[in-house]
Structure formats: C-alpha cells, structure tokens
Motif scaffolding. Sequence first.
Motif, PDB file in Angstrom:
ATOM      1  N   ASP A 203       0.597  -1.144  -0.096  1.00  0.00           N
ATOM      2  CA  ASP A 203      -0.130  -0.026  -0.356  1.00  0.00           C
ATOM      3  C   ASP A 203       0.781   1.209   0.190  1.00  0.00           C
ATOM      4  O   ASP A 203       0.898   2.555  -0.806  1.00  0.00           O
ATOM      5  CB  ASP A 203      -0.564  -0.413   1.482  1.00  0.00           C
ATOM      6  CG  ASP A 203      -2.085   0.854   1.108  1.00  0.00           C
ATOM      7  OD1 ASP A 203      -2.465   1.521   0.285  1.00  0.00           O
ATOM      8  OD2 ASP A 203      -2.132   2.427   2.449  1.00  0.00           O
ATOM      9  N   PRO A 212      -1.522  -1.551  -5.784  1.00  0.00           N
ATOM     10  CA  PRO A 212      -2.974  -1.515  -4.654  1.00  0.00           C
ATOM     11  C   PRO A 212      -3.777  -2.998  -4.362  1.00  0.00           C
ATOM     12  O   PRO A 212      -4.244  -3.270  -3.926  1.00  0.00           O
ATOM     13  CB  PRO A 212      -3.552  -0.247  -5.654  1.00  0.00           C
ATOM     14  CG  PRO A 212      -2.368   0.277  -5.948  1.00  0.00           C
ATOM     15  CD  PRO A 212      -1.618  -0.347  -6.455  1.00  0.00           C
ATOM     16  N   TYR A 216      -4.056  -4.605  -1.381  1.00  0.00           N
ATOM     17  CA  TYR A 216      -5.893  -5.815  -0.960  1.00  0.00           C
ATOM     18  C   TYR A 216      -6.039  -6.677  -1.215  1.00  0.00           C
ATOM     19  O   TYR A 216      -6.360  -7.645   0.104  1.00  0.00           O
ATOM     20  CB  TYR A 216      -7.052  -5.312  -2.930  1.00  0.00           C
ATOM     21  CG  TYR A 216      -8.231  -5.273  -2.109  1.00  0.00           C
ATOM     22  CD1 TYR A 216      -9.022  -4.334  -1.425  1.00  0.00           C
ATOM     23  CD2 TYR A 216      -8.680  -6.639  -2.174  1.00  0.00           C
ATOM     24  CE1 TYR A 216     -10.625  -5.227  -0.805  1.00  0.00           C
ATOM     25  CE2 TYR A 216     -10.705  -6.851  -2.473  1.00  0.00           C
ATOM     26  CZ  TYR A 216     -11.442  -6.513  -1.661  1.00  0.00           C
ATOM     27  OH  TYR A 216     -11.881  -6.746  -1.436  1.00  0.00           O
ATOM     28  N   ARG A 240     -10.593   0.868  -2.420  1.00  0.00           N
ATOM     29  CA  ARG A 240     -11.045   2.559  -2.673  1.00  0.00           C
ATOM     30  C   ARG A 240      -9.967   1.996  -3.896  1.00  0.00           C
ATOM     31  O   ARG A 240      -8.285   2.383  -4.071  1.00  0.00           O
ATOM     32  CB  ARG A 240     -11.199   3.977  -1.791  1.00  0.00           C
ATOM     33  CG  ARG A 240     -12.001   3.094  -0.359  1.00  0.00           C
ATOM     34  CD  ARG A 240     -11.232   4.519   0.345  1.00  0.00           C
ATOM     35  NE  ARG A 240     -11.730   4.618   1.335  1.00  0.00           N
ATOM     36  CZ  ARG A 240     -11.975   5.509   2.615  1.00  0.00           C
ATOM     37  NH1 ARG A 240     -10.606   6.207   2.357  1.00  0.00           N
ATOM     38  NH2 ARG A 240     -13.632   5.141   3.875  1.00  0.00           N
ATOM     39  N   GLY A 241     -10.912   3.039  -5.004  1.00  0.00           N
ATOM     40  CA  GLY A 241     -10.206   3.166  -6.381  1.00  0.00           C
ATOM     41  C   GLY A 241      -9.811   1.429  -6.909  1.00  0.00           C
ATOM     42  O   GLY A 241      -9.184   1.925  -8.594  1.00  0.00           O
ATOM     43  N   LEU A 242     -10.428   0.467  -6.401  1.00  0.00           N
ATOM     44  CA  LEU A 242      -9.948  -0.413  -7.348  1.00  0.00           C
ATOM     45  C   LEU A 242     -11.474  -1.247  -8.297  1.00  0.00           C
ATOM     46  O   LEU A 242     -12.264  -0.673  -7.654  1.00  0.00           O
ATOM     47  CB  LEU A 242      -9.998  -1.740  -6.164  1.00  0.00           C
ATOM     48  CG  LEU A 242      -8.509  -1.964  -5.877  1.00  0.00           C
ATOM     49  CD1 LEU A 242      -8.542  -2.924  -5.273  1.00  0.00           C
ATOM     50  CD2 LEU A 242      -7.076  -1.287  -6.118  1.00  0.00           C
ATOM     51  N   SER A 243     -11.323  -1.655  -9.142  1.00  0.00           N
ATOM     52  CA  SER A 243     -12.415  -1.536 -10.237  1.00  0.00           C
ATOM     53  C   SER A 243     -13.244  -3.125  -9.842  1.00  0.00           C
ATOM     54  O   SER A 243     -12.664  -3.436  -8.669  1.00  0.00           O
ATOM     55  CB  SER A 243     -12.182  -1.679 -11.670  1.00  0.00           C
ATOM     56  OG  SER A 243     -11.309  -2.410 -11.999  1.00  0.00           O
TER      57      SER A 243
END
Length: 268
Positions: A203, A212, A216, A240-243
């Motif tokens: 991270d 990222p 995760y 957050r920010g991951l599809s």
Amino acid sequence: MSKKRIVVVGVVVLMALAAIAFLRVKNAGAPASPPSTTVSGTTTPTASASVAAIEGVRSPPRTSNAGVAAQRLGTMAPELALAEAHSLSKCLRLANRKLTVPEGLTQVQTEQFLKSSGALDANCPPDPDPYRVYALAEHAAEAGDLQAQLDFSLLAAGVFDLQKAALDTDLITRYKRDSMRYLEQAVKAGSVEALSRLSENYDTGLFTPADPLQAYAYGYARHQIVNSPVSALRLGQLGRGLSPSQIKQGQALGAAYVQTVQAAGVKK
C-alpha cells in the motif's frame, strides 16, 4: 555547577543522519551499479563497503579476530542470534540518547543515575556494532525463525544510522528486498501478522513498488482469518480506487494466501 550533558555514544549529527537514512531507504530507486576499481587499465566491480561489513560478520577471514565471532555466528541457533540482535539494538538506541545529569551529584551518584536510566546497561558492549545487528537478524531469518523474519526490517534498519550505509544503494536494495522476502516466507509459515505487513508495504511502497491490488489481496486474506471490525475497515480502505474486476481478482489472490497460511497452521 552547570548542567553536564553526556552523550554516551553518537552526536547530534548522527541523529540527523538517521533521518536522512530513513528517507533514502524509503525513496531509493533502482539499484546503482556497484563501485569499481581500476587495476592495470581494467575496471573490476567491487562490493560496497557496507555489504562487505555485514558479510565480514558472517564470513570474515579465518585469521582475523572477528573470524572467531563469525564462526560462532555460523553455528549459532537462530533464537540466540535473534535475542542478541534485539539486545544490541537496544544498546544502540541507548547509545544514541542524550541525557542531562542533575547538578551536584557525586561520581557514584552520577553512575547510579546513568545506570537507572539504562545508559550504563551492564549487558551492552562499549561500542555496539550496527552491522552485527544486521548480520544476526539476517542469520536468524535465513534459518527460518518466524519472529526473526517479522523483526528483520526493524532490527536491520539501525545500520542506516551510519552515513556510509545510508548512502549505500546496494545495501538499501538488499535490505528492502530481504525485508519483503522474509515476510513472504513468514506467510508460508502461517503468520497472520506477515499478511498485514505485506499489505501495508504494497500500500505504501516502502520496501517495494506500490501495488494496490496486492495490498488489497493481502488485506483480504488477513480479514478472512481475523474477521474483525478493524480488518473490515482496513479492507474497505484498501479497496478504494479498485474496479469491481480488480476487487474480484484481489479476493481470488487473497483466498490463495489464506490457504497458504492455513496449510502451515495459523499463527499470530
């Protein structure tokens, strides 16, 4: 009598160098080519001074005084190596402290004051060697000691208080690589703590380029085992920010990490 300031070992400049060391460890880029020497018109690569110093503790010339210590290190039980690394690390922290001795104390009282503060720890050598701390921690971690694999990055970081180590890109690269490698080995040994630390490293990008998805995945694996409100909150932050497809991929990776930990037997 005016106040006496006693610096056990180290000076203010050393503290500044420690800050520089941290920044370099965090931000060092790709490893630079090793320094070289020219002999009879030809250029040959040489090991960095700091790496050589660490290897000197592990495998110095047999004729040197340090050779005896290294032979003991080579056969030293990993738990003993880790214990000594922690002890010397404590000595280094004490050595770099600044203490103000109260006025009007006799010599005996001054010694008692320093001893009570920990500055005169009877178990500390007069000049603790950060390179030996690094080598001891590395020895224990390489031997498979789980706690050493978790503690390596903290113990070995003390060497970067030395300017030549802080500026040594070879050693910085080695330190960052091995910090991650030992954590990965700890996961294979069943460590849940290693899952958390790997997640944080991916991270922040402290020891490895930020990723990222991996952050995760390791966070997901930890949450699957711990299943606490804190781990759930952290997993949400990492996502957050991951599809949606990346979340699914991260969960698949995390599930594999869970299986690895469970296969070895879950350890905190």
